[in-house]
Design a protein around this motif. Structure first.
Motif, PDB file in Angstrom:
ATOM      1  N   GLU A 153      -2.855   3.685  -6.338  1.00 30.73           N
ATOM      2  CA  GLU A 153      -3.223   2.542  -5.354  1.00 30.73           C
ATOM      3  C   GLU A 153      -3.682   1.226  -6.153  1.00 30.73           C
ATOM      4  O   GLU A 153      -4.265   0.025  -5.950  1.00 30.73           O
ATOM      5  CB  GLU A 153      -3.213   3.180  -4.098  1.00 30.73           C
ATOM      6  CG  GLU A 153      -2.391   3.540  -3.478  1.00 30.73           C
ATOM      7  CD  GLU A 153      -3.018   3.867  -1.993  1.00 30.73           C
ATOM      8  OE1 GLU A 153      -1.834   3.663  -0.921  1.00 30.73           O
ATOM      9  OE2 GLU A 153      -3.037   5.383  -2.353  1.00 30.73           O
TER      10      GLU A 153
ATOM     11  N   LEU B   4       0.836  -1.152   0.418  1.00 33.63           N
ATOM     12  CA  LEU B   4      -0.282   0.340   0.058  1.00 33.63           C
ATOM     13  C   LEU B   4       1.260   1.294  -0.030  1.00 33.63           C
ATOM     14  O   LEU B   4       1.668   1.325   1.124  1.00 33.63           O
ATOM     15  CB  LEU B   4      -0.916  -0.143   1.559  1.00 33.63           C
ATOM     16  CG  LEU B   4      -1.993  -0.995   1.144  1.00 33.63           C
ATOM     17  CD1 LEU B   4      -2.948  -0.895   2.449  1.00 33.63           C
ATOM     18  CD2 LEU B   4      -3.085  -0.810   0.368  1.00 33.63           C
TER      19      LEU B   4
ATOM     20  N   ASN C 158      -4.050  -2.764  -6.499  1.00 31.81           N
ATOM     21  CA  ASN C 158      -4.806  -3.865  -6.409  1.00 31.81           C
ATOM     22  C   ASN C 158      -5.525  -3.920  -7.620  1.00 31.81           C
ATOM     23  O   ASN C 158      -5.772  -5.447  -7.109  1.00 31.81           O
ATOM     24  CB  ASN C 158      -5.415  -2.827  -4.815  1.00 31.81           C
ATOM     25  CG  ASN C 158      -5.017  -2.314  -3.891  1.00 31.81           C
ATOM     26  OD1 ASN C 158      -5.810  -3.439  -2.798  1.00 31.81           O
ATOM     27  ND2 ASN C 158      -4.598  -1.870  -3.777  1.00 31.81           N
TER      28      ASN C 158
END
Length: 400
Positions: A321, A235, A325
Motif C-alpha cells: 500500500e 486502498l 501511495n
C-alpha cells in the motif's frame, strides 16, 4: 472455426444498476464486454467472454406478439503480436460474424437498468490476446459503427506444485441448477454474469464465482484459510464489515461461490479480493476483480483526523500500500521531492515521506480534514472508474 471454438452462446435479459453517467449512452449501442479464464487441460485454457447489451439502446421491430432487435457482430480474438515469440502466428483464434437477436414483449417498459447478457466459451492456448468487437454501420437505423477492444490475458493452469486462482466471474445472481442445459450452467450452478460490473441501486448484491487450483500440492494440511474482502480501488486494505475469513477443505479444484451486500456502500470503484492462506497466514495465491457501485442515496463518510492522522494512516499500511501511495504521490511531486523519493530505502522513511508530503499540501484552516489528499483521491477515483485498463493505471493513461 467458430464451431470448434465456441462451446456455448447464451442470452438473458436481466435487471441491473443504471449507469449514473451518459458515457455508455453516447455509444451507438450500450455494449460492455468482460472475461474470465479457467482450467481446461494441460495445454489449453477455458475462456469465457461475457457481453451485455443495453435493452433500451436497441431498435425493435414488431414481429407478431413480440418485438425483436438484431445486432450484427464481428468478434475477433487474436494473439498480441508484441508479446508473441518471434515467428509465432498472430492468426485469430476465431474471427466470425454472427447476429445477436433479442426479443421483448413490451418496449415501453425498457429502461437503462435492463440489459441482455450473452456468454461465449472457447478453449485456447495460454498467452496475451486482443479481443475486438465490431457492430457495423446500419444506414437504415442511422447507427454508426461501434468498435470495442479488450486486452485478454489467458494464464496456464496446468497441474503444478503451485497454487493458482482462476479469473473471477462477477454475477448478478447464482442459483443451484439440476439441468445441464440450463442457461449459464457451470458445476451444478446457474451463474448469470454481470459484464458491466455495476452494482448498488437495483442490484445490491455482488455475486462471485472463482476456482482455485494446485492447493493439494501447495498446502501440507487438509485445510486452508480463504480471506475474501472488498477494498476501495486506491486502498487495498479491507473495508470494515466487508471481509470474511473462512476455513476450507483442500480440494482440487476448489470452487468458491458467494456474495456481498453492497447496498450501503457509497458510489465509487472497488476491488473484490481473494487471498488463499496457509497455516502460517502466508498467501499461497491471490486474485482480484474490479467492480463499481452506484448508490446515489449513500453519502461517503468523512474521516475525522487528529493532529497525527497522516502519520497514523501510513503507519498501518502494508508495504504494498505504501508503494502504491508513493506512485500516486509522483503525479504531484516536485523535482526536489522526486529526488528525495528516489533516495528512500527504509519502509518507515517512506511512511514519513508520505505523511510530510500531504501535510505540506494541506493549506486550509480545517485540521480535521486533509483537503488536498481527499481531493486528489476523489479525482483518482473518478479517473479509475473511467480510464483505467487491465494493464495500465488511470493516472498513467493519456486521459487519466
Amino acid at each position: 472455426m467458430l464451431r470448434r471454438a465456441l462451446l456455448a452462446a447464451l442470452i438473458l435479459l436481466v435487471c441491473g444498476t443504471a449507469l449514473p453517467l451518459a458515457s455508455a449512452q453516447e455509444l451507438p449501442i450500450d455494449l460492455d464486454v468482460d472475461y474470465a479464464s479457467f482450467l481446461y487441460d494441460a495445454n489449453e485454457t477455458l475462456l469465457e467472454l461475457y457481453l451485455s447489451v443495453g435493452a433500451a439502446s436497441l431498435e425493435y421491430v414488431h414481429d407478431g406478439e413480440k418485438y425483436v432487435a438484431s445486432v450484427p457482430l464481428t468478434m475477433t480474438l487474436r494473439p498480441v503480436a508484441a508479446s508473441a515469440p518471434e515467428g509465432a502466428s498472430t492468426t485469430p483464434v476465431f474471427d466470425e460474424e454472427t447476429t445477436l437477436q433479442f426479443a421483448v414483449t413490451d418496449t415501453s417498459a425498457l429502461d437503462d437498468g435492463l440489459y441482455f447478457v450473452e456468454q461465449f466459451r472457447t478453449v485456447t492456448a495460454p498467452g496475451e490476446y486482443s479481443l475486438d468487437l465490431v457492430v457495423p454501420t446500419d444506414a437504415a437505423l442511422e447507427r454508426p459503427e461501434l468498435r470495442l477492444s479488450l486486452d485478454v490475458t489467458v494464464p496456464m493452469y496446468a497441474p503444478s506444485d503451485q497454487a493458482m486462482v482462476s479469473g473471477v466471474t462477477l454475477s448478478s445472481g447464482i442459483q443451484q441448477a439440476e439441468e445441464v442445459e440450463a442457461r449459464f450452467y457451470k458445476n451444478g450452478l446457474v451463474i448469470t454474469p454481470n459484464p458491466k460490473g455495476m452494482y448498488g441501486e437495483g442490484q445490491g448484491r455482488v455475486f462471485y464465482y472463482v476456482e482455485a487450483y494446485g492447493l493439494p500440492a501447495a498446502v501440507e494440511a487438509e485445510q486452508y484459510t480463504l480471506l475474501t474482502y472488498i477494498s476501495e480501488s486506491n486502498l487495498p486494505r479491507p473495508i470494515e464489515a466487508f471481509q470474511r475469513r473462512t476455513t476450507r477443505v483442500v480440494r482440487a479444484p476448489d470452487v468458491i461461490v458467494g456474495a456481498f451486500d453492497v447496498s450501503e456502500l457509497p458510489s465509487g470503484s472497488y476491488f473484490l479480493r481473494f487471498a488463499f492462506l496457509n497455516d502460517n497466514n502466508e498467501a499461497l495465491a491471490e486474485q482480484g476483480k474490479k467492480f463499481f457501485v452506484f448508490n446515489p442515496g449513500i453519502e461517503r463518510e468523512t474521516v475525522a483526523m487528529d493532529e497525527g492522522f497522516e502519520t497514523s494512516l501510513y503507519a498501518v499500511m502494508s508495504e504494498e500500500e505504501v508503494e502504491d501511495n508513493l506512485q500516486h504521490a509522483r503525479v504531484l511531486a516536485t523535482q526536489q521531492e522526486l529526488s528525495q523519493l528516489g533516495r528512500l530505502r527504509d519502509i518507515d522513511a517512506k511512511r514519513e515521506y508520505l505523511a510530510a508530503f500531504w501535510q505540506r499540501r494541506d493549506t486550509d484552516s480545517d485540521p480535521s480534514v486533509n483537503s488536498a489528499r481527499r481531493e486528489f483521491y476523489e479525482r483518482l477515483r473518478y479517473a479509475e472508474e473511467r480510464y483505467a485498463t487491465p494493464f495500465e493505471p488511470s493516472w498513467e493513461t493519456g486521459r487519466g
